[in-house]
Design an enzyme around this catalytic site. Sequence first.
Site, PDB file in Angstrom:
ATOM      1  CG  HIS A 335     -49.174  54.605  46.572  1.00  0.00           C
ATOM      2  ND1 HIS A 335     -49.317  53.739  47.726  1.00  0.00           N
ATOM      3  CD2 HIS A 335     -48.964  55.738  47.269  1.00  0.00           C
ATOM      4  CE1 HIS A 335     -48.817  54.210  49.272  1.00  0.00           C
ATOM      5  NE2 HIS A 335     -48.818  55.449  48.209  1.00  0.00           N
ATOM      6  CG  ASP A 394     -46.941  62.976  45.525  1.00  0.00           C
ATOM      7  OD1 ASP A 394     -47.202  64.008  46.091  1.00  0.00           O
ATOM      8  OD2 ASP A 394     -46.875  62.087  45.805  1.00  0.00           O
TER       9      ASP A 394
END
Length: 457
Positions: A335, A394
């Site tokens: 991320h 996700d």
Amino acid sequence: MRVLNNATYTTKQAAINILCEEFKKNNHIDAELYKYFDVKRGLRNADGTGVLAGLTLICNVHGYVVNEGEKEPIEGELIYRGNNIKNIVKDCVDNKRYGYEETVYLLLFGVLPSKQELEYFKNVLAMYRDLPEGFIEDIILKTPSKNIMNKMASSVLSLYTYDDYADNTSIEQELRKAIEIIAKMPTIMVNAYHAKCKKYDGKSLVIHPIKPEESFAQSILSTLRYDRQYTEEEARLLDMMLILHAEHGGGNNSTFTCRTLTSSGTDAYSAYAGAIGSLKGPRHGGANIKVMEMLGYIEKGVKDWNDEEEVADFLRRIIRKEEGDKSGLIYGMGHAVYTKSDPRAVILKQNAMKLAEGTDFEAQFKLLETVERLTPAIFAELKGDTKVISANVDMYSGLVYKMLGIPEELFTPLFAVSRIAGWAAHRMEEILTGGRIIRPGYKAVTKEKKYIPLSER
């Protein structure tokens, strides 16, 4: 002689192919120039942090600390208006209640509502859920789209036509528009999906009336399913997904898109439609679909899902671009801000696993856990990259949607249905506090040329 001279072609695409070659020849920028001019590609600093572009009261995405000029990894935190997302979700789970509407109130108004304020706000949202008269037939059914995100964007733009105050950007009108669009997004999404199924999948068209007493999560499942049946456990899990996806700071691509469009003075419908277009991208909201695609490759390529070495070998082949979609990416890992952990992924995994236990989905969840556990060491082994990485939201959201029986083409639209709350909060904050059109600079690296008259070329 240039390729365009005396070119012959038989189809439109052949003509475009010829023009494309001409385009490529004249549009290359040497990657070294970015370093030479210290260009912050993607508005990122050299250490991966985002270029500071504004101030906000809405959200804090906290994934590292800077100690004596160096980033130090920490457990991730997501803070909505000063409230830790972990506490928001925990209170909803412990008390078995729906929390997305409360989260919308918090993001818009900056404080948690009282019971009376929340009930009033829920009633206001319920008043706005239905679409304008004739909207479903004229805007959605007559021109269905294979891609629900595109249909949602065009539908939001179409709402402009039904608004007598569409260009009025006073806070009173902006708040009304925000509440109206937030309330209508699930209705647009579900009807766009049913229209797509009728047109392209040969299914019967079903349009259920809205039940105003249902929560956002309940209403989505109720209107999406042909028999309108769902369990409270399913609806509360979907509600959690909506809470976790509602906001993620002003720097994420879709929110920044919304703020950039807002800074130009454009109308709310254009700003929100632009944000939907941004979220559609596979590098942003579309990533959960890529995780599910990757999971399918792993399931087919690994005989024994419990054999960690076999799984690790397959992951190595993915990184070497030998398997999967040949991108070399392990989707769902890493991320831009979070380092040790993404709190959304942690919360989602903990709660979703409880429902997955004893079902066909349990093995898939465990396989994703194995991917999450093995990936950092494999990246370090193959790329010499020791940067701390963890699973992002996700990694598990797609499988949770699948467990809820939600079709893949609605994974990203559901993200948009949730995130509209954050977009609305940021748009109004930009109107109140921005004051300038957002306009970063680009360094021109082409040299001035002597103009050649057409007769001499």
